[in-house]
Write an enzyme that holds these catalytic residues in place. Structure first.
Site, PDB file in Angstrom:
ATOM      1  N   ARG A 109       0.843  -1.205   0.000  1.00  0.00           N
ATOM      2  CA  ARG A 109       0.000   0.000   0.000  1.00  0.00           C
ATOM      3  C   ARG A 109       0.874   1.250   0.000  1.00  0.00           C
ATOM      4  O   ARG A 109       0.560   2.246  -0.630  1.00  0.00           O
ATOM      5  CB  ARG A 109      -0.969   0.014   1.192  1.00  0.00           C
ATOM      6  CG  ARG A 109      -1.766   1.319   1.286  1.00  0.00           C
ATOM      7  CD  ARG A 109      -3.098   1.204   2.015  1.00  0.00           C
ATOM      8  NE  ARG A 109      -3.055   0.407   3.217  1.00  0.00           N
ATOM      9  CZ  ARG A 109      -2.507   0.773   4.382  1.00  0.00           C
ATOM     10  NH1 ARG A 109      -1.945   1.958   4.496  1.00  0.00           N
ATOM     11  NH2 ARG A 109      -2.525  -0.037   5.412  1.00  0.00           N
ATOM     12  N   ASP A 138      -6.474  19.513 -14.499  1.00  0.00           N
ATOM     13  CA  ASP A 138      -6.879  18.203 -15.040  1.00  0.00           C
ATOM     14  C   ASP A 138      -6.457  18.189 -16.507  1.00  0.00           C
ATOM     15  O   ASP A 138      -7.042  18.876 -17.346  1.00  0.00           O
ATOM     16  CB  ASP A 138      -8.403  18.048 -14.883  1.00  0.00           C
ATOM     17  CG  ASP A 138      -8.902  16.677 -15.320  1.00  0.00           C
ATOM     18  OD1 ASP A 138      -8.186  16.001 -16.084  1.00  0.00           O
ATOM     19  OD2 ASP A 138     -10.021  16.294 -14.912  1.00  0.00           O
ATOM     20  N   TYR A 176     -15.383  18.379 -15.292  1.00  0.00           N
ATOM     21  CA  TYR A 176     -15.793  16.974 -15.447  1.00  0.00           C
ATOM     22  C   TYR A 176     -16.852  16.645 -14.389  1.00  0.00           C
ATOM     23  O   TYR A 176     -16.611  16.821 -13.197  1.00  0.00           O
ATOM     24  CB  TYR A 176     -14.573  16.058 -15.304  1.00  0.00           C
ATOM     25  CG  TYR A 176     -14.948  14.600 -15.216  1.00  0.00           C
ATOM     26  CD1 TYR A 176     -15.468  13.934 -16.310  1.00  0.00           C
ATOM     27  CD2 TYR A 176     -14.803  13.900 -14.025  1.00  0.00           C
ATOM     28  CE1 TYR A 176     -15.833  12.601 -16.217  1.00  0.00           C
ATOM     29  CE2 TYR A 176     -15.167  12.568 -13.927  1.00  0.00           C
ATOM     30  CZ  TYR A 176     -15.679  11.926 -15.032  1.00  0.00           C
ATOM     31  OH  TYR A 176     -16.050  10.612 -14.928  1.00  0.00           O
ATOM     32  N   LYS A 211      -7.962   6.932 -19.477  1.00  0.00           N
ATOM     33  CA  LYS A 211      -8.223   7.434 -20.819  1.00  0.00           C
ATOM     34  C   LYS A 211      -7.010   7.199 -21.729  1.00  0.00           C
ATOM     35  O   LYS A 211      -6.732   6.063 -22.058  1.00  0.00           O
ATOM     36  CB  LYS A 211      -8.622   8.919 -20.732  1.00  0.00           C
ATOM     37  CG  LYS A 211      -9.687   9.209 -19.643  1.00  0.00           C
ATOM     38  CD  LYS A 211     -11.014   8.547 -19.903  1.00  0.00           C
ATOM     39  CE  LYS A 211     -11.972   8.553 -18.714  1.00  0.00           C
ATOM     40  NZ  LYS A 211     -12.236   9.845 -18.101  1.00  0.00           N
TER      41      LYS A 211
HETATM   42  C1  LIG Z   1     -12.670  10.317 -16.885  1.00  0.00           C
HETATM   43  C2  LIG Z   1     -12.275  11.633 -16.365  1.00  0.00           C
HETATM   44  C3  LIG Z   1     -12.049  11.823 -14.994  1.00  0.00           C
HETATM   45  C4  LIG Z   1     -12.291  10.735 -13.962  1.00  0.00           C
HETATM   46  O1  LIG Z   1     -11.457   9.641 -14.116  1.00  0.00           O
HETATM   47  P1  LIG Z   1     -11.861   8.137 -13.715  1.00  0.00           P
HETATM   48  O2  LIG Z   1     -10.644   7.372 -14.109  1.00  0.00           O
HETATM   49  O3  LIG Z   1     -13.103   7.791 -14.486  1.00  0.00           O
HETATM   50  O4  LIG Z   1     -12.116   8.118 -12.254  1.00  0.00           O
HETATM   51  C5  LIG Z   1     -11.623  13.078 -14.589  1.00  0.00           C
HETATM   52  N1  LIG Z   1     -11.439  14.085 -15.459  1.00  0.00           N
HETATM   53  C6  LIG Z   1     -11.652  13.929 -16.774  1.00  0.00           C
HETATM   54  C7  LIG Z   1     -11.426  15.082 -17.688  1.00  0.00           C
HETATM   55  C8  LIG Z   1     -12.082  12.704 -17.271  1.00  0.00           C
HETATM   56  O5  LIG Z   1     -12.308  12.567 -18.586  1.00  0.00           O
END
Ligand SMILES: *Cc1c(COP(=O)(O)O)cnc(C)c1O
Length: 371
Positions: free
Chosen positions: A47, A170, A99, A195
């Protein structure tokens, strides 16, 4: 070293025991103590740290030009660790086009713990008017989801610096291949590695990358260790493997997205295309300054409204009707439905994650669906 080289080498090393060219996956949750009580390479319990996670964090930090990275079990877990690292009562300024999963996280899980305002962050006067003595963080997301708004990172950083406020970005839609927010002055970068980093729609992950080894970063590390929202060694391995091709995949995504945006932009049934690579995009100039590629996601609105959007989406053969983005396969979704009742997304809007299929096939499919 250049990006392509970092992507291949910074997350991998040849195994000293066996000579394996690809770093082995260490599944063990616990590590043996030496006679003197120390640990061979500092690993104690998974962890806290695991060799595959260390390698992943290393390549993530190098790609973003940061000093350290922390890997998480999802993008939302990464965002959550940022919010949990703040002193209770801290005020956060975030974009109104944030988001939806993280906006809801703040609204549902942090109500009464943190203060937050979702504003038109690109308007400097509006931004300045919302800064309070307890404002500790400005959260930005650029390009944004799903409206593909572009925020001028340097401009936000300049305002934040004047008030001693941290800036987190982000960077999921851009990836470090297209945009490096730390070089533009941001303190922290966040990713959903689910992603583009994963790139094959088969694993979940998140990451934070820091510009400096601040007290704030140490606090975030504590949240990672004690909160425990860590990725498995297998997921770390798969991510490191996928990252090796990230620079080349991004080139393909950007190339296809640009051509698809140009095609849709000329289509008589399309009201508007939202893609930072189009000169008609309201922030195209800023995008050109701060990005080296315009990403692989675009949205478009149909002149004939929501019913036409439903008709088109159901006629497509090659584009899969599904949420998420960043995989090799093209996905399309009616975003307002996904975001639920408080959505500000237009109902005639469709969002495409442009995949790596041949662009001629993608255009042909849209052509027949739009007929
Ligand atoms: C998908 C996404 C998230 C969240 O990520 P997860 O892996 O689904 O928890 C945050 N910000 C953006 C811009 C995203 O496309």
């Amino acid at each position: 070293m250049k990006t392509e080289t970092i992507a291949i080498h910074a997350g991998n090393h040849t195994d000293e025991t066996t000579g394996a060219v690809v770093q082995p996956i260490i599944l063990s949750t616990t590590f043996e103590r030496m006679e003197d009580g120390s640990f061979r390479e500092g690993y104690i319990y998974s962890r806290a740290a695991n060799p595959n996670r260390t390698s992943l964090e290393n390549v993530l930090a190098k790609l973003e030009g940061g000093v350290e990275a922390a890997a998480f079990s999802s993008g939302n877990a990464a965002g959550m660790s940022v919010f949990q690292s703040l002193k209770p009562g801290t005020h956060i300024i975030a974009p109104d086009d944030m988001y939806h999963g993280l906006r809801n996280q703040l609204k549902i899980l942090f109500a009464g713990i943190l203060e937050f305002d979702f504003i038109d962050i690109d308007n400097t006067e509006v931004l300045k008017a919302h800064i309070k003595p307890n404002t500790g963080l400005i959260w930005i997301e650029t390009p944004s989801n799903p409206l593909l708004k572009v925020t001028d990172i340097k401009k936000i950083v300049a305002v934040a610096k004047q008030h001693n406020i941290k800036v987190a970005c982000d960077n999921t839609f851009a990836t470090p291949i297209c945009q490096q927010p730390l070089a533009l002055g941001a303190d922290l970068v966040m990713h959903s590695t689910t992603k583009y980093f994963g790139g094959h729609s088969d694993l979940m992950g998140g990451a934070l990358i820091t510009a400096d080894n601040s007290d704030w970063w140490q606090k975030i590390r504590e949240v990672q260790t004690y909160g425990g929202a860590i990725p498995s060694p297998m997921d770390c391995y798969y991510l490191v493997r996928s990252i090796k091709t990230l620079p080349y995949r991004m080139r393909g995504h950007v190339h296809n997205a640009q051509l698809l945006a140009e095609y849709l932009n000329k289509h008589p049934k399309v009201e508007q295309v939202l893609y930072p690579g189009l000169p008609s995009h309201p922030n195209h100039d800023i995008a050109k300054q701060q990005m080296t590629g315009f990403g692989g996601v675009l949205s478009f609105c149909l002149k004939d409204g929501p019913d036409e959007a439903t008709r088109v989406i159901n006629r497509l053969q090659l584009f899969t009707k599904a949420t998420s983005l960043g995989g090799v396969e093209s996905l399309i979704e009616h975003r307002a439905t996904m975001e639920g009742p408080d959505t500000k997304t237009p109902f005639n809007l469709l969002r495409i994650s442009v995949g790596l299929e041949h662009i001629d096939d993608l255009i042909a499919d849209l052509e027949q669906a739009l007929l």
